[in-house]
Scaffold this motif. Structure first.
Motif, PDB file in Angstrom:
ATOM      1  N   ARG A   1      24.244  32.900  15.786  1.00 32.62           N
ATOM      2  CA  ARG A   1      24.086  33.179  17.394  1.00 32.62           C
ATOM      3  C   ARG A   1      23.795  31.838  18.203  1.00 32.62           C
ATOM      4  NH1 ARG A   1      23.540  38.373  19.730  1.00 32.62           N
ATOM      5  NH2 ARG A   1      23.602  40.150  18.171  1.00 32.62           N
ATOM      6  N   GLU A   2      22.734  31.353  17.328  1.00 32.86           N
ATOM      7  CA  GLU A   2      22.161  30.119  17.828  1.00 32.86           C
ATOM      8  C   GLU A   2      23.351  28.990  18.122  1.00 32.86           C
ATOM      9  OE1 GLU A   2      17.747  30.360  16.196  1.00 32.86           O
ATOM     10  OE2 GLU A   2      18.627  28.205  16.350  1.00 32.86           O
TER      11      GLU A   2
ATOM     12  N   LEU B   1      16.588  37.453   5.265  1.00 34.69           N
ATOM     13  CA  LEU B   1      17.070  36.395   5.084  1.00 34.69           C
ATOM     14  C   LEU B   1      18.757  36.634   5.717  1.00 34.69           C
ATOM     15  CD1 LEU B   1      17.112  33.271   3.934  1.00 34.69           C
ATOM     16  CD2 LEU B   1      18.234  34.301   1.832  1.00 34.69           C
ATOM     17  N   SER B   2      19.124  37.656   5.468  1.00 33.56           N
ATOM     18  CA  SER B   2      20.489  37.795   6.356  1.00 33.56           C
ATOM     19  C   SER B   2      20.306  38.128   7.692  1.00 33.56           C
ATOM     20  CB  SER B   2      20.698  39.194   5.694  1.00 33.56           C
ATOM     21  OG  SER B   2      22.165  39.714   6.173  1.00 33.56           O
ATOM     22  N   ALA B   3      19.034  38.811   8.148  1.00 33.41           N
ATOM     23  CA  ALA B   3      18.897  38.900   9.561  1.00 33.41           C
ATOM     24  C   ALA B   3      18.669  37.539  10.117  1.00 33.41           C
ATOM     25  CB  ALA B   3      17.687  39.682   9.881  1.00 33.41           C
ATOM     26  N   GLN B   4      18.008  36.551   9.488  1.00 31.55           N
ATOM     27  CA  GLN B   4      17.709  35.216  10.068  1.00 31.55           C
ATOM     28  C   GLN B   4      19.141  34.386  10.156  1.00 31.55           C
ATOM     29  OE1 GLN B   4      15.073  33.704  11.314  1.00 31.55           O
ATOM     30  NE2 GLN B   4      16.295  32.395  11.810  1.00 31.55           N
TER      31      GLN B   4
ATOM     32  N   GLY C   1      24.799  33.191   4.694  1.00 31.21           N
ATOM     33  CA  GLY C   1      25.202  31.630   4.592  1.00 31.21           C
ATOM     34  C   GLY C   1      24.276  30.570   5.406  1.00 31.21           C
ATOM     35  N   ALA C   2      23.721  30.918   6.532  1.00 27.95           N
ATOM     36  CA  ALA C   2      22.965  30.048   7.202  1.00 27.95           C
ATOM     37  C   ALA C   2      21.321  29.844   6.664  1.00 27.95           C
ATOM     38  CB  ALA C   2      23.210  30.177   8.704  1.00 27.95           C
ATOM     39  N   GLY C   3      21.203  30.907   6.512  1.00 24.90           N
ATOM     40  CA  GLY C   3      19.591  31.209   5.797  1.00 24.90           C
ATOM     41  C   GLY C   3      19.557  30.640   4.679  1.00 24.90           C
ATOM     42  N   VAL C   4      20.496  30.857   3.710  1.00 24.28           N
ATOM     43  CA  VAL C   4      20.681  30.117   2.392  1.00 24.28           C
ATOM     44  C   VAL C   4      20.786  28.571   2.350  1.00 24.28           C
ATOM     45  CG1 VAL C   4      21.691  29.959   0.176  1.00 24.28           C
ATOM     46  CG2 VAL C   4      21.270  32.375   1.065  1.00 24.28           C
ATOM     47  N   ALA C   5      21.614  28.049   3.371  1.00 27.70           N
ATOM     48  CA  ALA C   5      21.760  26.847   3.464  1.00 27.70           C
ATOM     49  C   ALA C   5      20.343  26.300   4.045  1.00 27.70           C
ATOM     50  CB  ALA C   5      22.737  26.732   4.378  1.00 27.70           C
ATOM     51  N   GLU C   6      19.812  26.692   4.854  1.00 26.70           N
ATOM     52  CA  GLU C   6      18.567  26.252   5.164  1.00 26.70           C
ATOM     53  C   GLU C   6      17.369  26.112   4.054  1.00 26.70           C
ATOM     54  OE1 GLU C   6      15.869  28.842   7.632  1.00 26.70           O
ATOM     55  OE2 GLU C   6      15.202  26.906   8.757  1.00 26.70           O
ATOM     56  N   ARG C   7      17.533  27.325   3.231  1.00 30.44           N
ATOM     57  CA  ARG C   7      16.450  27.087   1.955  1.00 30.44           C
ATOM     58  C   ARG C   7      16.993  25.862   0.932  1.00 30.44           C
ATOM     59  NH1 ARG C   7      14.269  33.125   0.174  1.00 30.44           N
ATOM     60  NH2 ARG C   7      13.837  33.769   2.469  1.00 30.44           N
ATOM     61  N   ALA C   8      18.279  25.762   0.846  1.00 32.07           N
ATOM     62  CA  ALA C   8      18.965  24.774   0.174  1.00 32.07           C
ATOM     63  C   ALA C   8      18.417  23.224   0.519  1.00 32.07           C
ATOM     64  CB  ALA C   8      20.244  24.980  -0.011  1.00 32.07           C
ATOM     65  N   VAL C   9      18.554  23.253   1.817  1.00 33.79           N
ATOM     66  CA  VAL C   9      18.252  21.789   2.454  1.00 33.79           C
ATOM     67  C   VAL C   9      16.670  21.620   2.256  1.00 33.79           C
ATOM     68  CG1 VAL C   9      17.822  20.746   4.651  1.00 33.79           C
ATOM     69  CG2 VAL C   9      20.062  21.739   4.106  1.00 33.79           C
ATOM     70  N   ASP C  10      15.741  22.544   2.194  1.00 34.07           N
ATOM     71  CA  ASP C  10      14.376  22.314   2.379  1.00 34.07           C
ATOM     72  C   ASP C  10      14.028  22.341   0.664  1.00 34.07           C
ATOM     73  OD1 ASP C  10      13.794  22.914   4.921  1.00 34.07           O
ATOM     74  OD2 ASP C  10      12.702  24.839   4.357  1.00 34.07           O
ATOM     75  N   HIS C  11      14.817  22.790  -0.147  1.00 31.72           N
ATOM     76  CA  HIS C  11      14.500  22.860  -1.603  1.00 31.72           C
ATOM     77  C   HIS C  11      14.795  21.177  -1.822  1.00 31.72           C
ATOM     78  CE1 HIS C  11      14.100  23.586  -5.697  1.00 31.72           C
ATOM     79  NE2 HIS C  11      15.676  23.395  -5.890  1.00 31.72           N
ATOM     80  N   LEU C  12      15.966  20.879  -1.603  1.00 30.30           N
ATOM     81  CA  LEU C  12      16.417  19.275  -2.028  1.00 30.30           C
ATOM     82  C   LEU C  12      15.476  18.455  -1.443  1.00 30.30           C
ATOM     83  CD1 LEU C  12      18.593  18.028  -3.406  1.00 30.30           C
ATOM     84  CD2 LEU C  12      19.977  18.001  -1.327  1.00 30.30           C
ATOM     85  N   LEU C  13      15.070  18.577  -0.237  1.00 32.03           N
ATOM     86  CA  LEU C  13      14.332  17.438   0.489  1.00 32.03           C
ATOM     87  C   LEU C  13      12.938  17.538   0.144  1.00 32.03           C
ATOM     88  CD1 LEU C  13      15.876  17.316   4.059  1.00 32.03           C
ATOM     89  CD2 LEU C  13      16.397  15.784   2.255  1.00 32.03           C
ATOM     90  N   THR C  14      12.228  18.923   0.059  1.00 29.92           N
ATOM     91  CA  THR C  14      10.866  18.680  -0.056  1.00 29.92           C
ATOM     92  C   THR C  14      10.530  19.444  -1.578  1.00 29.92           C
ATOM     93  OG1 THR C  14      10.619  21.069   0.815  1.00 29.92           O
ATOM     94  CG2 THR C  14      10.779  19.250   2.343  1.00 29.92           C
TER      95      THR C  14
END
Ligand SMILES: Cc1cc2nc3c(=O)[nH]c(=O)nc-3n(C[C@H](O)[C@H](O)[C@H](O)COP(=O)(O)OP(=O)(O)OC[C@H]3O[C@@H](n4cnc5c(N)ncnc54)[C@H](O)[C@@H]3O)c2cc1C
Length: 381
Positions: A97-98, A88-91, A355-368
């Motif tokens: 970078r993106e 998750l950290s590497a992601q 931060g970013a990897g966890v934010a992605e999971r939080a958005v997914d969790h909330l939406l799906t």
């Protein structure tokens, strides 16, 4: 921050929003990207302005992994969780970078590597065990049995892929790539869900009716909802920076004393030293955003002892408030009494690592409803 009845008496205009993010730190602006990618129209409300919380006050280390040394983290959380968190950290680092690659004209990020350094023989033995555990998992860190910096450290682990970043510029880059609308200077003082279709978010300027709300308020979360009491603990961290040096005294990010000390060259050639709160934990257990004498004296002394060749004066000192989770791992979930309100908090001094990897999971969790894995807050009960 509190909001008085004079500032907002309940007659603020109602504004309907699809996806509302509270907090424009690096986590909030990262979440805005993922919510926008999921087709949501995103608004961010922020009590100050972009990244003026911890996100522009940190040391800018993108060091992979948790703050606990790898083998100790395995003992504490279990092997599968630690491997998952490493990924998750590497992601997260790939996402930073993106964002910069897409829209980071001014954002500086350099793959300078990091050194986890031992302040004592005991810490050197810990680093050796950590390096063995990392190597056993196929993570090719380099163990140095002596001090690569020649400054009196006892050993080091080198992680060549780690980076240093200008964190304030990173946050702005991520905000721009998200396309989200930002409303600054707009504190949230109450969140509730009285209707199954939307949450009601009371702010100084508006009352939002939002289909989805994501709290990215890290250290400040308990001021918004009692759920976070005891789960996210405000913890102050401090830094100093010297005037520009004639020549760099190190390359990469240096991290020692089990993470309590950190140092790097800034992109304009200054030496930054941060940390120093190990002996002052009670004093630094606060959300008061100011420097304290004991910690700054500690940092001054560290500068003298480890960098005696640096004679340039200290030019700036600052503090920022981190949100430490109760068990050291970030927290993703939804509020028990407000299912439309999710959160991504508790970064424990490692928001650039997760931060970013966890934010992605939080958005997914909330939406799906997708399970957030190792960062699921339900583990704390
Ligand atoms: C001195 C220092 C050094 C650090 N060094 C590093 C490092 O080198 N590497 C690393 O990975 N991490 C480091 N950290 C930690 C890192 O900065 C944080 O983990 C990260 O910034 C957390 O990001 P965030 O967006 O969750 O929180 P924040 O940046 O604190 O953002 C939260 C935002 O929410 C807003 N907000 C809060 N309450 C409300 C409200 N009621 N209404 C509206 N808005 C609200 C705040 O104003 C703030 O902008 C350091 C921190 C400090 C202080």
């Amino acid at each position: 921050m509190t909001v008085s009845i004079w500032q907002a008496d309940g007659s603020q205009p109602i504004r309907e929003v699809d996806f509302l993010i509270v907090g424009a730190g690096i986590v909030g602006v990262a979440a805005a990207n993922f919510a926008a990618q999921a087709g949501r129209e995103v608004v961010i409300t922020e009590m100050r302005d972009v990244a003026l919380g911890a996100s522009s006050r940190n040391a800018g280390f993108m060091i992979t992994g948790l703050d606990a040394y790898y083998h100790r983290a395995i003992e504490r959380y279990g092997h599968d969780i630690v491997r998952e968190l490493w990924q998750l950290s590497a992601q997260t680092h790939r996402y930073w970078r993106e964002f910069i690659a897409k829209d980071g004209d001014n954002a500086r990020l350099e793959q300078c590597g990091s050194l986890l350094l031992a302040e004592s023989d005991a810490e050197a033995r810990e680093l050796e065990l950590a390096a063995k555990a990392l190597n056993a998992d196929g993570i090719e860190v380099v163990f140095h049995a002596s001090d690569p910096l020649r400054r009196g450290y006892s050993a080091a682990i080198e992680q060549p892929w780690d980076c240093a970043v200008q964190p304030y510029e990173l946050a702005w880059a991520a905000l721009r790539t998200s396309g989200a609308a930002l409303i600054s200077n707009n504190e949230v003082y109450k969140v509730e869900q009285t209707n199954p279709d939307y949450a009601v978010v009371h702010t100084r300027q508006f009352i939002f009716h939002a289909r989805h709300v994501l709290l990215c308020t890290n250290a400040y979360s308990r001021f918004i909802h009692p759920y976070f009491e005891g789960k996210v603990i405000p913890t102050r961290a401090q830094c100093l920076v010297t005037a520009p040096l004639k020549a760099p005294v190190m390359s990469g990010c240096g991290y020692s004393d089990y993470g309590y000390m950190y140092y790097r060259m800034t992109f304009d050639g200054r030496l930054l030293i941060g940390g120093g709160r190990k002996d002052y934990k009670a004093l630094e257990n606060t959300s008061e955003d100011c420097v304290s004498d004991p910690v700054q004296r500690y940092l001054d002394n560290y500068l003298r002892v480890r960098f005696p060749d640096v004679t340039e004066p200290v030019e700036r000192r600052w503090a920022g408030i981190m949100g430490f989770s109760a068990d050291g791992v970030p927290l993703v979930g939804t509020l028990p009494d407000c299912p439309r309100v999710g959160f991504a908090v508790g970064f424990t001094g490692h928001g650039l690592a997760f931060g970013a990897g966890v934010a992605e999971r939080a958005v997914d969790h909330l939406l799906t409803g997708a399970h957030p894995g190792a960062v699921w807050a339900g583990r704390l009960g």
